[in-house]
Design an enzyme around this catalytic site. Structure first.
Site, PDB file in Angstrom:
ATOM      1  N   GLY A  14      15.588  51.794  83.255  1.00  0.00           N
ATOM      2  CA  GLY A  14      14.897  50.822  82.410  1.00  0.00           C
ATOM      3  C   GLY A  14      13.389  50.914  82.414  1.00  0.00           C
ATOM      4  CB  SER A  15      10.883  53.537  83.172  1.00  0.00           C
ATOM      5  OG  SER A  15      11.102  54.597  82.274  1.00  0.00           O
ATOM      6  CG  ASN A  16      11.286  54.264  77.529  1.00  0.00           C
ATOM      7  OD1 ASN A  16      10.197  54.415  76.974  1.00  0.00           O
ATOM      8  ND2 ASN A  16      12.009  55.271  77.990  1.00  0.00           N
ATOM      9  CG  MET A  91      22.207  56.909  78.772  1.00  0.00           C
ATOM     10  SD  MET A  91      21.143  57.574  77.470  1.00  0.00           S
ATOM     11  CE  MET A  91      20.830  59.194  78.079  1.00  0.00           C
ATOM     12  NE  ARG A  92      29.291  51.714  75.779  1.00  0.00           N
ATOM     13  CZ  ARG A  92      30.562  52.061  75.698  1.00  0.00           C
ATOM     14  NH1 ARG A  92      31.035  53.036  76.426  1.00  0.00           N
ATOM     15  NH2 ARG A  92      31.374  51.438  74.869  1.00  0.00           N
ATOM     16  CG  LEU A  94      25.254  52.004  69.588  1.00  0.00           C
ATOM     17  CD1 LEU A  94      23.963  51.745  68.833  1.00  0.00           C
ATOM     18  CD2 LEU A  94      25.490  50.928  70.645  1.00  0.00           C
ATOM     19  CG  ASN A 108      17.688  55.565  70.640  1.00  0.00           C
ATOM     20  OD1 ASN A 108      17.649  55.072  71.778  1.00  0.00           O
ATOM     21  ND2 ASN A 108      18.090  56.799  70.421  1.00  0.00           N
ATOM     22  CG  HIS A 110      16.465  61.486  71.449  1.00  0.00           C
ATOM     23  ND1 HIS A 110      17.594  61.409  72.234  1.00  0.00           N
ATOM     24  CD2 HIS A 110      16.317  62.800  71.126  1.00  0.00           C
ATOM     25  CE1 HIS A 110      18.121  62.622  72.371  1.00  0.00           C
ATOM     26  NE2 HIS A 110      17.359  63.482  71.708  1.00  0.00           N
ATOM     27  CB  SER A 137      11.584  60.929  68.117  1.00  0.00           C
ATOM     28  OG  SER A 137      11.298  62.303  68.151  1.00  0.00           O
ATOM     29  CG  ASP A 146      20.111  60.881  70.011  1.00  0.00           C
ATOM     30  OD1 ASP A 146      19.894  59.697  70.313  1.00  0.00           O
ATOM     31  OD2 ASP A 146      20.595  61.713  70.817  1.00  0.00           O
ATOM     32  CB  ALA A 174       4.562  60.820  75.768  1.00  0.00           C
ATOM     33  CD  GLU A 175      11.034  58.934  76.884  1.00  0.00           C
ATOM     34  OE1 GLU A 175      11.728  57.908  76.899  1.00  0.00           O
ATOM     35  OE2 GLU A 175      11.414  60.005  77.392  1.00  0.00           O
TER      36      GLU A 175
HETATM   37  C1  GAR Z   1      14.473  58.014  78.514  1.00  0.00           C
HETATM   38  O1  GAR Z   1      13.881  59.255  78.722  1.00  0.00           O
HETATM   39  C2  GAR Z   1      15.002  57.911  77.108  1.00  0.00           C
HETATM   40  O2  GAR Z   1      14.218  58.571  76.149  1.00  0.00           O
HETATM   41  C3  GAR Z   1      16.334  58.597  77.246  1.00  0.00           C
HETATM   42  O3  GAR Z   1      16.829  58.131  78.478  1.00  0.00           O
HETATM   43  C4  GAR Z   1      15.736  57.869  79.354  1.00  0.00           C
HETATM   44  C5  GAR Z   1      15.901  56.473  79.901  1.00  0.00           C
HETATM   45  O4  GAR Z   1      14.932  56.192  80.865  1.00  0.00           O
HETATM   46  N1  GAR Z   1      17.209  58.260  76.165  1.00  0.00           N
HETATM   47  C6  GAR Z   1      18.079  59.111  75.601  1.00  0.00           C
HETATM   48  O5  GAR Z   1      18.245  60.233  76.004  1.00  0.00           O
HETATM   49  C7  GAR Z   1      18.841  58.555  74.405  1.00  0.00           C
HETATM   50  N2  GAR Z   1      19.487  59.573  73.673  1.00  0.00           N
HETATM   51  P1  GAR Z   1      14.556  54.681  81.191  1.00  0.00           P
HETATM   52  O6  GAR Z   1      15.862  53.969  81.541  1.00  0.00           O
HETATM   53  O7  GAR Z   1      13.651  54.781  82.396  1.00  0.00           O
HETATM   54  O8  GAR Z   1      13.896  54.086  79.995  1.00  0.00           O
END
Ligand code: GAR
Length: 316
Positions: A14-16, A91-92, A94, A108, A110, A137, A146, A174-175
């Site tokens: 859950g860092s994003n 990571m599901r 939908l 989302n 990615h 993205s 995606d 960057a995300e």
């Molecule tokens: C992130 O890098 C995100 O972009 C990726 O999972 C990671 C989750 O990290 N998502 C995907 O690959 C979706 N297709 P986080 O839990 O620290 O946010």
């Protein structure tokens, strides 16, 4: 302006989600996080969100049908009053029904420069391809994985000696920057006068023989060579309001609507009693209602010949 209500769906770290949550603490951030939900009750991100005072919901999907699980999540999102959903490492796959429920309301993030490298192992794929840049993205979620219109991207240079892990760690920085900014722009876009006018225009011009002109400085929709049935008002007479003004079906209806929902409806100055203003900038506009009010208004001014044609067509 009231803040847009966003729910975040996560599966793990859950860092994003944390990046969205901390960005939302800024006073001028146009969104607030109303719920963090996970398909794993032990997701570490839930602990962080709860410690930050955000409502959380964790439920395992194990042993459940996809649509059945999505219905549980959907119910939680609605209970929390979410207007938008941000997938952040959720990571599901939908179910189509869930995606349809949040059409144009779900984003989302990615870790690739889409349309390159959908799915998993994106960092290794970029390294294997010998790309000079990888990246991330943010896109609108559609039924395909995606996929969907890309709203923002950040390219990230690949360094000599990068591994999938070192590259992933740099892309994650960057995300965290990209997601919050793109989400903020997205919720703001839907409150902008240009976007709101485009929605009103699409609904109004879909009505038979409708056209658009300018009247009293306002974009105005009428029946070609006939009467007007809707005005788009943006800060008219400096009132600060963004609204569509439509005809009521009876003069008493104006008072009744305003009494029932004074936050939504108002009496437009200089229009008399048989028009009503409907505010649009709250971020939760019910576009089905607007379409219905525009159609009713159109019917009020359309010549009998035209309405009876429509009525006859409706009977089939
Ligand atoms: C992130 O890098 C995100 O972009 C990726 O999972 C990671 C989750 O990290 N998502 C995907 O690959 C979706 N297709 P986080 O839990 O620290 O946010």
């Amino acid at each position: 302006m009231t803040k847009a209500k966003v729910a975040v769906l996560i599966s793990g770290r859950g860092s994003n989600m944390a990046a969205l949550l901390y960005a939302a603490k800024a006073q001028d951030c146009p969104y607030e996080i109303v719920l963090v939900a996970a398909n794993d009750p032990a997701a570490p991100g839930l602990t962080l969100a709860a410690a930050e005072g955000i409502a959380t919901f964790g439920h395992s999907h194990v042993g459940m049908k996809r649509a059945e699980f999505d219905a549980i999540i959907d119910a939680e999102l609605r209970k929390a009053g979410a207007q938008y959903v941000a997938l952040a490492g959720y990571m599901r796959l939908l179910s189509p029904g869930f995606v349809a429920q949040w059409d144009n309301r779900m984003l989302n993030i990615h870790p690739s420069l889409l349309p390159k490298y959908k799915g998993l192992d994106t960092h290794q794929k970029a390294l294997d391809a010998g790309d000079t840049h990888a990246g991330c993205s943010v896109h609108i979620v559609t039924a395909a994985l995606d996929d969907g219109p890309v709203l923002g991207q950040t390219p990230v240079a690949i360094l000599p000696g990068d591994t999938a892990d070192t590259l992933a760690a740099r892309i994650l920085i960057a995300e965290h920057q990209l997601y919050s900014r793109t989400l903020a722009d997205f919720v703001m876009r839907e409150r902008s006068p240009q976007w709101l006018l485009a929605q009103v225009r699409a609904h109004a011009l879909a009505l038979p023989q409708a056209d658009e002109t300018i009247s009293h400085g306002m974009p105005c929709f009428g029946i070609t060579k006939g009467k007007k049935f809707a005005y788009f008002s943006h800060d008219h007479h400096g009132d600060g309001v963004i609204a569509v003004i439509v005809k009521t079906t009876a003069p008493e209806e104006q008072a009744m609507l305003i009494e029932r929902d004074p936050d939504l409806y108002y009496r437009p100055a200089y229009f008399g009693n048989d028009w009503v203003g409907i505010r649009l900038a709250g971020g939760d506009t019910d576009w089905d209602l607007i379409a219905q009010r525009l159609a009713q208004s159109w019917r009020e001014v359309a010549p009998r010949k035209l309405t009876s044609l429509i009525d006859a067509a409706d009977e089939f």
